[in-house]
Write an enzyme that holds these catalytic residues in place. Structure first.
Site, PDB file in Angstrom:
ATOM      1  N   ARG A 119       0.811  -1.229   0.000  1.00 18.36           N
ATOM      2  CA  ARG A 119       0.000   0.000   0.000  1.00 18.36           C
ATOM      3  C   ARG A 119       0.842   1.276   0.000  1.00 18.36           C
ATOM      4  O   ARG A 119       0.395   2.331   0.455  1.00 18.36           O
ATOM      5  CB  ARG A 119      -0.987   0.005   1.167  1.00 18.36           C
ATOM      6  CG  ARG A 119      -2.000  -1.134   1.086  1.00 18.36           C
ATOM      7  CD  ARG A 119      -3.017  -1.065   2.207  1.00 18.36           C
ATOM      8  NE  ARG A 119      -4.021  -2.097   2.032  1.00 18.36           N
ATOM      9  CZ  ARG A 119      -3.920  -3.334   2.499  1.00 18.36           C
ATOM     10  NH1 ARG A 119      -2.825  -3.679   3.182  1.00 18.36           N
ATOM     11  NH2 ARG A 119      -4.865  -4.208   2.311  1.00 18.36           N
ATOM     12  N   LYS A 141       2.094  11.397 -10.290  1.00 22.65           N
ATOM     13  CA  LYS A 141       1.104  10.639 -11.048  1.00 22.65           C
ATOM     14  C   LYS A 141       1.766   9.355 -11.523  1.00 22.65           C
ATOM     15  O   LYS A 141       2.820   9.395 -12.164  1.00 22.65           O
ATOM     16  CB  LYS A 141       0.636  11.431 -12.263  1.00 22.65           C
ATOM     17  CG  LYS A 141      -0.684  12.145 -12.097  1.00 22.65           C
ATOM     18  CD  LYS A 141      -1.124  12.666 -13.453  1.00 22.65           C
ATOM     19  CE  LYS A 141      -2.425  13.409 -13.376  1.00 22.65           C
ATOM     20  NZ  LYS A 141      -2.845  13.908 -14.704  1.00 22.65           N
ATOM     21  N   GLU A 183       6.099  18.994 -24.330  1.00 17.11           N
ATOM     22  CA  GLU A 183       5.607  19.263 -22.975  1.00 17.11           C
ATOM     23  C   GLU A 183       6.171  20.575 -22.435  1.00 17.11           C
ATOM     24  O   GLU A 183       5.513  21.270 -21.656  1.00 17.11           O
ATOM     25  CB  GLU A 183       5.973  18.099 -22.043  1.00 17.11           C
ATOM     26  CG  GLU A 183       5.227  16.803 -22.303  1.00 17.11           C
ATOM     27  CD  GLU A 183       3.797  16.828 -21.779  1.00 17.11           C
ATOM     28  OE1 GLU A 183       3.380  17.840 -21.187  1.00 17.11           O
ATOM     29  OE2 GLU A 183       3.089  15.822 -21.969  1.00 17.11           O
ATOM     30  N   LYS A 225       5.356  22.919 -13.443  1.00 16.00           N
ATOM     31  CA  LYS A 225       4.649  21.739 -12.962  1.00 16.00           C
ATOM     32  C   LYS A 225       4.689  21.648 -11.444  1.00 16.00           C
ATOM     33  O   LYS A 225       3.693  21.285 -10.809  1.00 16.00           O
ATOM     34  CB  LYS A 225       5.225  20.472 -13.587  1.00 16.00           C
ATOM     35  CG  LYS A 225       4.401  19.234 -13.212  1.00 16.00           C
ATOM     36  CD  LYS A 225       4.608  18.064 -14.126  1.00 16.00           C
ATOM     37  CE  LYS A 225       3.594  16.962 -13.801  1.00 16.00           C
ATOM     38  NZ  LYS A 225       3.776  15.768 -14.648  1.00 16.00           N
ATOM     39  N   GLU A 235      -5.449  16.436  -8.857  1.00 15.84           N
ATOM     40  CA  GLU A 235      -6.162  16.897 -10.049  1.00 15.84           C
ATOM     41  C   GLU A 235      -7.633  17.169  -9.771  1.00 15.84           C
ATOM     42  O   GLU A 235      -8.521  16.790 -10.543  1.00 15.84           O
ATOM     43  CB  GLU A 235      -6.018  15.873 -11.195  1.00 15.84           C
ATOM     44  CG  GLU A 235      -6.224  16.486 -12.570  1.00 15.84           C
ATOM     45  CD  GLU A 235      -5.859  15.545 -13.697  1.00 15.84           C
ATOM     46  OE1 GLU A 235      -6.600  15.505 -14.678  1.00 15.84           O
ATOM     47  OE2 GLU A 235      -4.826  14.852 -13.595  1.00 15.84           O
ATOM     48  N   ARG A 239      -4.742  21.357 -11.370  1.00 20.01           N
ATOM     49  CA  ARG A 239      -3.823  20.464 -12.073  1.00 20.01           C
ATOM     50  C   ARG A 239      -4.326  20.083 -13.462  1.00 20.01           C
ATOM     51  O   ARG A 239      -3.546  19.675 -14.324  1.00 20.01           O
ATOM     52  CB  ARG A 239      -3.570  19.212 -11.229  1.00 20.01           C
ATOM     53  CG  ARG A 239      -2.478  18.309 -11.822  1.00 20.01           C
ATOM     54  CD  ARG A 239      -1.988  17.279 -10.842  1.00 20.01           C
ATOM     55  NE  ARG A 239      -0.969  16.440 -11.466  1.00 20.01           N
ATOM     56  CZ  ARG A 239      -0.149  15.630 -10.814  1.00 20.01           C
ATOM     57  NH1 ARG A 239      -0.213  15.550  -9.506  1.00 20.01           N
ATOM     58  NH2 ARG A 239       0.746  14.906 -11.451  1.00 20.01           N
ATOM     59  N   ASN A 243      -3.038  19.192 -18.532  1.00 22.52           N
ATOM     60  CA  ASN A 243      -3.535  18.333 -19.602  1.00 22.52           C
ATOM     61  C   ASN A 243      -3.836  19.113 -20.877  1.00 22.52           C
ATOM     62  O   ASN A 243      -4.479  18.582 -21.788  1.00 22.52           O
ATOM     63  CB  ASN A 243      -4.798  17.599 -19.139  1.00 22.52           C
ATOM     64  CG  ASN A 243      -4.496  16.482 -18.163  1.00 22.52           C
ATOM     65  OD1 ASN A 243      -3.613  15.662 -18.404  1.00 22.52           O
ATOM     66  ND2 ASN A 243      -5.202  16.458 -17.051  1.00 22.52           N
ATOM     67  N   HIS A 246      -3.754  17.399 -24.222  1.00 26.16           N
ATOM     68  CA  HIS A 246      -3.635  15.965 -23.984  1.00 26.16           C
ATOM     69  C   HIS A 246      -4.889  15.158 -24.296  1.00 26.16           C
ATOM     70  O   HIS A 246      -4.822  13.938 -24.434  1.00 26.16           O
ATOM     71  CB  HIS A 246      -3.219  15.708 -22.533  1.00 26.16           C
ATOM     72  CG  HIS A 246      -1.767  15.955 -22.283  1.00 26.16           C
ATOM     73  ND1 HIS A 246      -1.158  17.147 -22.591  1.00 26.16           N
ATOM     74  CD2 HIS A 246      -0.789  15.164 -21.758  1.00 26.16           C
ATOM     75  CE1 HIS A 246       0.128  17.074 -22.267  1.00 26.16           C
ATOM     76  NE2 HIS A 246       0.376  15.894 -21.773  1.00 26.16           N
ATOM     77  N   HIS A 250      -3.868  11.845 -26.146  1.00 23.87           N
ATOM     78  CA  HIS A 250      -4.054  10.485 -25.642  1.00 23.87           C
ATOM     79  C   HIS A 250      -4.903   9.650 -26.605  1.00 23.87           C
ATOM     80  O   HIS A 250      -4.686   8.438 -26.739  1.00 23.87           O
ATOM     81  CB  HIS A 250      -4.705  10.519 -24.259  1.00 23.87           C
ATOM     82  CG  HIS A 250      -3.767  10.946 -23.174  1.00 23.87           C
ATOM     83  ND1 HIS A 250      -4.195  11.370 -21.948  1.00 23.87           N
ATOM     84  CD2 HIS A 250      -2.405  11.008 -23.126  1.00 23.87           C
ATOM     85  CE1 HIS A 250      -3.143  11.678 -21.193  1.00 23.87           C
ATOM     86  NE2 HIS A 250      -2.055  11.454 -21.888  1.00 23.87           N
ATOM     87  N   HIS A 262       4.808  10.104 -27.316  1.00 24.48           N
ATOM     88  CA  HIS A 262       3.872  10.940 -26.559  1.00 24.48           C
ATOM     89  C   HIS A 262       4.013  12.411 -26.948  1.00 24.48           C
ATOM     90  O   HIS A 262       3.015  13.114 -27.161  1.00 24.48           O
ATOM     91  CB  HIS A 262       4.122  10.763 -25.060  1.00 24.48           C
ATOM     92  CG  HIS A 262       3.271  11.647 -24.194  1.00 24.48           C
ATOM     93  ND1 HIS A 262       1.901  11.483 -24.068  1.00 24.48           N
ATOM     94  CD2 HIS A 262       3.596  12.708 -23.407  1.00 24.48           C
ATOM     95  CE1 HIS A 262       1.419  12.411 -23.243  1.00 24.48           C
ATOM     96  NE2 HIS A 262       2.429  13.165 -22.839  1.00 24.48           N
TER      97      HIS A 262
END
Length: 358
Positions: A119, A141, A183, A225, A235, A239, A243, A246, A250, A262
């Protein structure tokens, strides 16, 4: 000796992003107290992984080198399960650590493996790609890809620290380095226009790992960032601006079976998001056109197949930012002024896509 820049990331579990050259000597301090360290890496980066292992061993931490498939092929539940099997066989405990050596895909995987093992155990990304340095390695992330889409399974799990060793970019293929700049450009449009000025002043220097220009771009992008994720780790609001571009990116990656880089997909996605914002009356045409100009100057793609639109639209409908049946896009209301466009009509989405369709 090269000076190391330390960029703080706040939140419940603050850490630092270290930017410089020859940073491996700082790694033992980040894993202090661990008896073992699983070093995840793709086969092309075995020399880097060996160097990490030797550094850890010299500090009294027993390394376990685990090779995983390269690039997006490594981001699967099967690969994660293999890594967990390795940790179990080696008797990894809560005080042990996972180290991800590589680009964005490996660090995404390493963070996810660490987030789920017992965990949550410590992890450290040792980023070897520009994309990893300015994007995947910062922010906590983590995730893997599934048949449903990219990064839909994952966890928020901040690292103990991030190493961005610029020396590793010297041997990075130029195409991969330029792809990572997409990016960086994104950060320029959403928050720090000085990034765009640096690129426009000398695109060749911006893509050269030996120049002060590239180091400045890396540090500026990481600062953008870090400021965003410090305020919004999970997010829940701010946040989402990271994206930008994106949603379409994606979708392109999924349609391409993750064979596209990417950064290349993000480049097309940025031009699309700018066109969408302009057509929606949110963004001035000059700033929209600047997207295409900056990305083209770097040699990045700004168009995609016209016949792919039905598949792309269907894929975008399961984007992480969607709410029920409503598609949501990050757009700009002006330079460095991001906002959300909720539920644009399909006609508008298609019109924007026609501006990037080839």
């Amino acid at each position: 000796m090269d000076e190391t820049t330390r960029i703080p990331v706040g939140g419940d579990r603050p850490y630092e992003v270290l930017v410089g050259r020859d940073l491996l000597g700082t790694l033992p301090g980040l894993v202090d107290g661990a008896a073992r360290a699983a070093v995840l890496y793709a086969p092309p980066l075995k020399p880097h992984a060996d160097a990490v292992g030797e550094t850890l061993a010299a500090a009294g931490v027993r390394p376990l080198l685990v090779d995983v498939p390269d690039a997006e092929a490594g981001k699967s539940m099967d690969v994660a399960a293999h890594c967990w099997d390795q940790l179990g066989a080696a008797g990894f405990t809560r005080t042990d650590v996972v180290v991800g050596v590589g680009g964005g895909a490996v660090t995404d995987l390493a963070g996810f493996v660490a987030a789920c093992w017992l965990r949550g155990v410590r992890w450290v990304p040792v980023s070897t790609s520009l994309l990893g340095m300015v994007d995947a390695a910062v922010g906590g992330k983590t995730g893997v890809n599934t048949a449903a889409g990219k990064n839909l399974v994952g966890a928020f799990h901040p690292p103990a620290g991030v190493l961005c060793d610029l020396a590793t970019l010297d041997s990075l293929p130029p195409t991969d380095l330029v792809a990572g700049l997409a990016e960086v450009v994104k950060c320029g449009f959403i928050a720090d226009p000085a990034i765009l000025d640096v690129v426009e002043r000398d695109p060749a220097a911006a893509a050269d790992p030996a120049t002060p220009a590239l180091r400045e771009l890396v540090e500026r992008a990481i600062k953008v960032k870090s400021q965003v994720v410090s305020a919004d780790l999970r997010e829940s609001g701010l946040r989402e601006i990271l994206n930008y571009g994106h949603t379409l990116a994606h979708a392109i990656e999924k349609v391409e079976g993750y064979a596209w880089r990417h950064g290349h997909a993000v480049s097309v996605g940025l031009v699309y998001a700018a066109a969408l914002g302009a057509l929606a009356g949110r963004l001035d045409t000059g700033t929209a056109a600047r997207h295409r100009a900056v990305l083209t100057a770097l040699g990045l793609p700004v168009s995609y197949r016209a016949d792919a639109w039905p598949d792309l639209l269907a894929t975008m409908r399961v984007d992480k930012k969607a709410r029920g049946a409503t598609l949501r896009f990050v757009v700009l209301d002006g330079l460095a002024t991001p906002s959300i466009l909720d539920g644009p009509p399909d006609e508008l989405l298609l019109s924007a896509y026609q501006e990037v369709a080839s």
